[in-house]
Design an enzyme around this catalytic site. Structure first.
Site, mmCIF file in Angstrom:
data_model
loop_
_atom_site.group_PDB
_atom_site.id
_atom_site.type_symbol
_atom_site.label_atom_id
_atom_site.label_comp_id
_atom_site.label_asym_id
_atom_site.label_seq_id
_atom_site.Cartn_x
_atom_site.Cartn_y
_atom_site.Cartn_z
ATOM 1 N N SER A 158 -3.293 -2.467 -0.112
ATOM 2 C CA SER A 158 -4.355 -1.597 0.411
ATOM 3 C C SER A 158 -5.505 -1.591 -0.578
ATOM 4 O O SER A 158 -5.305 -1.666 -1.792
ATOM 5 C CB SER A 158 -3.831 -0.176 0.634
ATOM 6 O OG SER A 158 -3.440 0.393 -0.592
ATOM 7 N N GLU A 195 -0.323 4.163 -1.139
ATOM 8 C CA GLU A 195 -0.702 5.071 -2.233
ATOM 9 C C GLU A 195 -1.558 6.257 -1.780
ATOM 10 O O GLU A 195 -1.818 7.158 -2.567
ATOM 11 C CB GLU A 195 -1.409 4.298 -3.344
ATOM 12 C CG GLU A 195 -0.443 3.432 -4.145
ATOM 13 C CD GLU A 195 -0.850 1.969 -4.178
ATOM 14 O OE1 GLU A 195 -1.214 1.441 -3.094
ATOM 15 O OE2 GLU A 195 -0.798 1.366 -5.247
ATOM 16 N N GLY A 222 0.819 -1.216 0.000
ATOM 17 C CA GLY A 222 0.000 0.000 0.000
ATOM 18 C C GLY A 222 0.844 1.252 0.000
ATOM 19 O O GLY A 222 1.916 1.292 -0.594
ATOM 20 N N ASP A 255 -3.316 -11.357 -3.360
ATOM 21 C CA ASP A 255 -2.806 -9.974 -3.310
ATOM 22 C C ASP A 255 -2.973 -9.421 -1.887
ATOM 23 O O ASP A 255 -3.185 -8.230 -1.691
ATOM 24 C CB ASP A 255 -3.536 -9.093 -4.335
ATOM 25 C CG ASP A 255 -2.792 -7.803 -4.658
ATOM 26 O OD1 ASP A 255 -1.586 -7.708 -4.361
ATOM 27 O OD2 ASP A 255 -3.428 -6.886 -5.206
ATOM 28 N N HIS A 276 -3.910 -9.772 -11.768
ATOM 29 C CA HIS A 276 -5.027 -8.808 -11.701
ATOM 30 C C HIS A 276 -5.864 -8.839 -12.991
ATOM 31 O O HIS A 276 -6.441 -7.823 -13.377
ATOM 32 C CB HIS A 276 -4.537 -7.365 -11.441
ATOM 33 C CG HIS A 276 -3.527 -7.214 -10.360
ATOM 34 N ND1 HIS A 276 -3.607 -7.887 -9.161
ATOM 35 C CD2 HIS A 276 -2.383 -6.459 -10.288
ATOM 36 C CE1 HIS A 276 -2.564 -7.537 -8.400
ATOM 37 N NE2 HIS A 276 -1.809 -6.697 -9.072
HETATM 38 ZN ZN ZN Z 1 -0.257 -5.610 -8.257
#
Ligand code: ZN
Length: 386
Positions: free
Chosen positions: A286, A67, A65, A282, A221
């Site tokens: 975050s 971000e 995270g 994953d 993803h």
């Molecule tokens: Zn990723």
């Protein structure tokens, strides 16, 4: 372990399984193991499905995270979070932040989880290109550090990526490939695919313009959006591996992500080879939520147990057959990661097993490397600070 209904992930039917020395020593028809004189602990698995311990190919074990600023840096994963979800093998990775999150820290966390009883491996490299390394080159990291089995997650098609060119990606793949060959490891390149319009094109361009095979890459993803899932289907038809992400929120789904369970059901129904489809959690990334004006209003953290949740939803709600759904979180990632002793119930394989309650396929008990970590719904081995 007596009389369980075993999925290897192929359905074997009722079997007795003898575990010892961290391994599966023998598998036999019920009553077929003769152990007179041996001091064994018996587990009655008559009401259970016995399946391989889950293999999670992408977890931000040391936290990720960040971000949304420093307060949005996520905590490290705790042992019991993985155990409660039936995960016994994980691959730790760095994420968007490879400045305050480092490879030495990642490696130390992997070793801690290994000491606590799981099997934990790592990817060297980073989201950004030029990639981070520990010893100077990807090849040295792969050849000289046991835990490093591949490279990643390298970000493409994302505003947060370092916008690597096709040649840069090709060089990373080439180095990972040779490092993998020389160390007898997968040397796979995990690729974070963002919501950018170029989708999988940067890695397809490498495959078209070099001799590097499509199986060198392990894009993840792929269920991020409908358009990426469609591109992933075409990519898989060309022989590529695709990974679906199970951690999500209601809001992310409303914004267009296809739930991993639903994506898996669709891929299986469309005839994509289940050996090419995997799911990963994953976890400890975050998961931001935004208001209507795009302002950040909250943060949650991806969970390792989302892997089991997605598997159960795929079977219970979408009718995916148990073997295909299990393969996506056991045998298929183990094969792609070249972990020959993982992800299967087989004589000689590591003693990583999950007992699922027949009703609802919830996790009942977990054995990791021969040690009982969860029994009858209760996690019995906790991490050092839990
Ligand atoms: Zn990723």
């Amino acid at each position: 372990m007596k009389n369980g209904d075993v999925y290897s992930p192929v359905h074997l039917g009722r079997r007795d399984i003898l575990l010892g020395g961290n391994k599966i020593l023998a598998i036999a028809e019920p009553g077929g193991l003769h152990l007179s004189g041996l001091a064994v602990t018996e587990i009655d698995a008559a009401d259970m499905l016995v399946v391989p311990g889950f293999v999670d190919s992408l977890v931000h074990i040391s936290g990720g995270g960040g971000e949304g600023g420093y307060t949005s840096r996520t905590p490290e994963m705790q042992l019991s979070e993985a155990i409660a979800g039936g995960t016994t093998t994980l691959v730790g990775v760095l994420g968007t932040d490879a400045i305050t999150r480092t490879l030495p820290n990642l490696l130390a966390k992997a070793r801690a989880l290994e000491e606590e009883g799981l099997t934990c491996l790592c990817y060297t490299g980073s989201y950004q290109v030029p990639v981070r390394t520990l010893l100077g080159t990807l090849q040295e990291d792969l050849m000289l550090i046991k835990e490093f089995i591949g490279v990643g997650e390298v970000a493409i098609s994302d505003h947060r990526s370092s916008q690597p060119g096709v040649e840069e990606i090709a060089r990373i793949a080439a180095e990972a490939r040779v490092g993998g060959m020389l160390s007898g490891k997968a040397g796979i390149v995990s690729v974070h695919v963002g919501d950018g319009g170029s989708r999988l094109e940067p890695i397809e361009a490498v495959v078209e313009s070099t001799d590097i095979p499509i199986t060198q890459f392990y894009p993840t993803h792929i269920n991020r959006s409908r358009s990426l899932l469609n591109a992933g289907k075409v990519y898989a038809e060309r022989g590529g591996y695709i990974d679906l992400t199970t951690s999500t929120t209601e809001q992310i789904l409303l914004m267009g992500e296809v739930a991993a369970a639903e994506a898996l059901a669709e891929l299986v129904a469309d005839g994509v080879d289940s050996r090419q489809i995997t799911m990963s959690s994953d976890a400890n990334a975050s998961l931001p939520s935004f208001d209507a004006r795009g302002e950040l209003i909250g943060l949650s953290v991806g969970r390792p147990a989302s892997l089991h949740d997605a598997f159960a939803v795929a079977v219970n709600k979408h009718g995916v057959d148990l073997t295909s759904a299990l393969s996506a979180i056991t045998l298929s990632p183990a094969r792609i990661l070249k972990l020959a002793h993982k992800g299967r119930v087989l004589q000689g394989a590591d003693a990583d097993l999950v007992l699922l309650n027949k009703d609802g396929i919830t996790v009942n008990s977990v054995i990791a490397r021969g040690r009982l970590m969860m029994f009858d719904g209760q996690v019995i081995v906790k991490g050092s600070f839990e």
